[in-house]
Design an enzyme around this catalytic site. Structure first.
Site, PDB file in Angstrom:
ATOM      1  N   HIS A 128      21.283  38.085  21.647  1.00 37.36           N
ATOM      2  CA  HIS A 128      21.356  37.416  20.359  1.00 37.36           C
ATOM      3  C   HIS A 128      21.776  35.996  20.660  1.00 37.36           C
ATOM      4  CE1 HIS A 128      22.668  36.421  16.290  1.00 37.36           C
ATOM      5  NE2 HIS A 128      23.761  35.946  16.852  1.00 37.36           N
ATOM      6  N   CYS A 156      16.697  36.363  15.482  1.00 34.37           N
ATOM      7  CA  CYS A 156      17.623  35.255  15.729  1.00 34.37           C
ATOM      8  C   CYS A 156      17.130  34.362  16.842  1.00 34.37           C
ATOM      9  CB  CYS A 156      18.987  35.821  16.099  1.00 34.37           C
ATOM     10  SG  CYS A 156      18.915  36.980  17.466  1.00 34.37           S
TER      11      CYS A 156
END
Lengths: 164, 582
Positions: free
Chosen positions: A38, A108
């Site tokens: 992420h 993301c």
């Protein structure tokens, strides 16, 4: 529109699996993954990321993920905060609205990649953007695909749009 | 230049066409958050000019435009070339909505589609509450996203995704390691309803597992695994286990207990089972090398092999004939051949003595060993046991694979600690192995094993032989050749078992011959064992050593005692002690 000098831009990389991917991924999907990445962009003293709730911001390393696994320096940008805000706002209304979140294809890392490019014309490391295709290239990933599609990651933080 | 640029950007797209008087035209992609366009512009144009173009294209005022390239903001006074903007490159554009709040231009969408965290003060719950769940839990459209999004659990969900998958036994250690480094993680993961949901869906789990190519390979090789996978009950159970590490621990412990229960069964059953395990292990380690771990196979194999026997075991705890060597064993066999606790001297016929074979008494006809005897007894008392064992699907395939691969089987046997110490025995066994295996394959043999009466008959034979042993030790040596092979085939007695003749005590010679014949038949005609006439001394070599180690230095006496007791050390010791006051 003041330009008080270039602002450093950093990419914060978090391993969502906290090391489990490194340990277990091979056994699970037959492929070794160093981590489930992420990412978030940190600039102007804030961290920006994209999650299931849309674009979010928070103080750097301020999500539940804590400290990043690694930090990549993306250089610096002249774009100041205001412009960035505008930009993000636009993004949040279009390509990066919350409902556009797709864990595998528009997540993301896509956001970080776009913003990084916007700010510094640089790309984020490819191993991050290739993660979904890595996973999908395994039959396990394929089998999980419908499942993953319904998932999303949202580390919390405040929404950018509308905030301020 | 403006005309050219604005009119048809598609036209002058090559740098070399001097269509305009001011240098080459380059095509620059202008990208806004919302869309992007290609703008043709002169190479040496200024930013202002560029912005002109852009404002036309994007329908925005020039001073609202902010151009960014390579992290730099393009000021009006600059020129494109100054920033290194060339053909085909992308420039970012931000259209400022206003200096302050959202306003004006098309970009500021009041009905921002962006989903907002419910917590965020501003805009309404958005026109699209369908945004995959807000942390404050606006109704999530699809499956379980809200679960995911609740705090840390969300991210754990993803990791938990991995956790919840097919890894059980093998992985447990890894899990534990992880747990130790991050204990909360696991519990959080497990608590994650998403993970739980996923795991309670056997179909999904099975799909996931099956999709793994290595798994498929394994399944091809071992149909039991697919059988197991297709057993929803078992799947569910295993998933429950995975969900609950505590439960898994428990199951492991149960299994271990079951295994140790198994050990209490004397003789063949344990032997066979152990053989299976020995085969299983190399298989699994091979499989393991291949792809890290094969949790389901291990689990399946273990649980099935463990579950079945363990279930049967636990239901009917079998007496431990090896226990107090003097008491219970005497009940079953005749005199003397009390549980010849193996060379290891353990009273427990544990895995070290699976066949219940006392190598020393091998020479006497292993078949006579108390282990075998009690095995037969057990079997006759509990035909179900044998039935279960034999009918286990893996058993058959194991037998087959064993039969097809005598080397493997011999390896297995060699690895068996029982045999480790006795090369003679190994030799014998090895020679008999093919026969043994064939016998196992012989459905008749198998049916005999499950036939209680047949087993009883076998036992009678055994008893008879034992009686002979003590009564007429001299008879034994001649029985050796037939005796040795008899052992491995203890279970696989062909139906033409001369049940009639066992205990008949005809003339010595006739008996001898009969015995030999019988034993040979036991061996499926497997000829004489490799251990031809062994002297009692050789046969009892191990025991003799033990006795001398214990301090009985009188070898002759030891030998006599051993012969009298048929190799039973304990009984021999008693005998010796009886004769010697010290």
């Amino acid at each position: 529109m003041d330009q008080s000098g270039p602002y450093p831009v950093k990419l914060y990389i978090y391993d969502v699996s906290r090391g489990m991917a490194r340990a277990l991924s091979f056994q699970m999907i037959g492929k070794h993954l160093e981590g489930i990445w992420h990412t978030a962009i940190v600039v102007h003293g804030k961290e920006y990321f994209f999650g299931g709730a849309g674009i979010g911001s928070c103080p750097p390393a301020g999500t539940v993920l804590g400290e990043p696994d690694s930090i990549v320096d993306l250089g610096s940008t002249e774009v100041n905060e205001e412009i960035l805000r505008e930009y993000l706002k636009s993004l949040s209304e279009s390509t990066f609205s919350g409902d556009k979140y797709n864990l595998l294809e528009h997540n993301c890392n896509s956001f970080s990649s776009d913003v990084a490019h916007f700010l510094t014309d640089k790309k984020i490391p490819s191993y991050i953007t290739e993660l979904p295709s890595d996973v999908l290239s395994t039959p396990f990933g394929q089998a999980l695909r419908p499942f993953l599609d319904s998932m999303s990651i949202s580390p919390g933080g405040n929404s950018v749009t509308g905030h301020r | 230049m403006a005309e050219q640029g604005a009119a048809d950007p598609g036209n002058n797209n090559n740098n070399n066409k001097p269509e305009d008087s001011e240098g080459t035209i380059i095509k620059v992609t202008v990208k806004t958050p919302k869309d992007k366009e290609e703008i043709a512009i002169a190479e040496d144009a200024s930013v202002t000019q560029f912005k002109e173009e852009i404002s036309k294209r994007f329908k925005a005022k020039q001073d609202q435009l902010v151009l960014i390239f390579a992290g730099k903001i393009l000021k009006d006074g600059d020129s494109l070339s100054q920033h290194g903007i060339k053909d085909g490159l992308t420039v970012h554009l931000v259209i400022k909505t206003a200096h302050k709040a959202a306003d004006g231009a098309s970009t500021s969408a009041s009905s921002s589609t962006s989903t907002q965290a419910g917590s965020s003060s501003t805009s309404s719950p958005a026109a699209n509450p369908t945004s995959t769940s807000a942390p404050s839990g606006s109704a999530p459209p699809s499956t379980q996203t809200p679960n995911l999004l609740t705090g840390f659990g969300d991210l754990a969900g993803l990791a938990g995704l991995g956790m919840g998958s097919a890894n059980f036994m093998e992985l447990q250690q890894q899990m534990q390691r992880q747990l130790m480094s991050n204990p909360e993680m696991l519990s959080q993961i497990m608590e994650n309803p998403l993970v739980q949901n996923m795991m309670s869906n056997p179909d999904l789990m099975r799909q996931m597992i099956v999709a793994n190519p290595q798994m498929q390979q394994l399944m091809e090789r071992n149909p039991e695994i697919s059988h197991m996978l297709n057993n929803p009950e078992l799947m569910r159970q295993t998933m429950e286990l995975a969900r609950n590490p505590a439960m898994m621990q428990e199951m492991m412990r149960n299994q271990d207990r079951a295994l140790s229960n198994l050990e209490s069964i004397p003789g063949g059953y344990n032997a066979l089972r152990r053989m299976y395990t020995d085969i299983q292990e190399p298989m699994f380690s091979a499989a393991r090398e291949q792809f890290g771990s094969n949790p389901f196979s291990a689990l399946g194999g273990n649980s099935e092999s463990g579950a079945q026997p363990s279930r049967t075991e636990n239901r009917e705890p079998l007496p431990n004939p090896w226990g107090p060597p003097n008491s219970s064993t005497s009940s079953e066999s005749g005199t003397g051949t009390t549980g010849s606790t193996s060379t290891t001297g353990s009273t427990n016929p544990s895995v070290s003595n699976p066949l219940g074979i006392n190598p020393g008494s091998l020479g006497n006809g292993m078949f006579n060993s108390p282990g075998m005897q009690s095995l037969l007894q057990q079997i006759s008392e509990n035909p179900q046991l044998m039935q279960n064992m034999l009918s286990a699907p893996y058993m058959r395939s194991m037998m087959q694979s064993l039969a097809q691969n005598p080397e493997l089987a011999s390896q297995v046997m060699m690895n068996n600690p029982l045999f480790a110490g006795n090369p003679q025995l190994q030799e014998q066994f090895r020679a008999q192995l093919p026969v043994f295996l064939q016998q196992m394959q012989n459905p008749e043999a198998l049916s005999v094993m499950t036939n209680p009466r047949a087993m009883q008959a076998l036992m009678q034979i055994q008893q008879g032989l034992q009686t002979l042993q003590t009564e007429a030790p001299g008879l034994m040596p001649s029985l050796v050749p037939g005796g040795a092979p008899a052992v491995p085939t203890g279970g696989g007695v062909p139906p033409e078992n001369p049940a009639s003749s066992p205990s008949s005590t005809g003339t010595n010679a006739a008996q001898q011959q009969l015995m030999q014949q019988m034993l040979q038949m036991f061996a499926g005609g497997g000829g004489g064992g490799s251990a031809t006439t062994q002297t009692p001394e050789m046969r009892f070599q191990t025991q003799l050593d033990q006795l001398s180690a214990m301090g009985f230095i009188n070898r002759e006496a030891n030998l006599q005692a051993l012969i009298a007791t048929g190799g039973d050390i304990n009984a021999a010791i008693e005998r010796l002690l009886g004769s010697q006051p010290s």
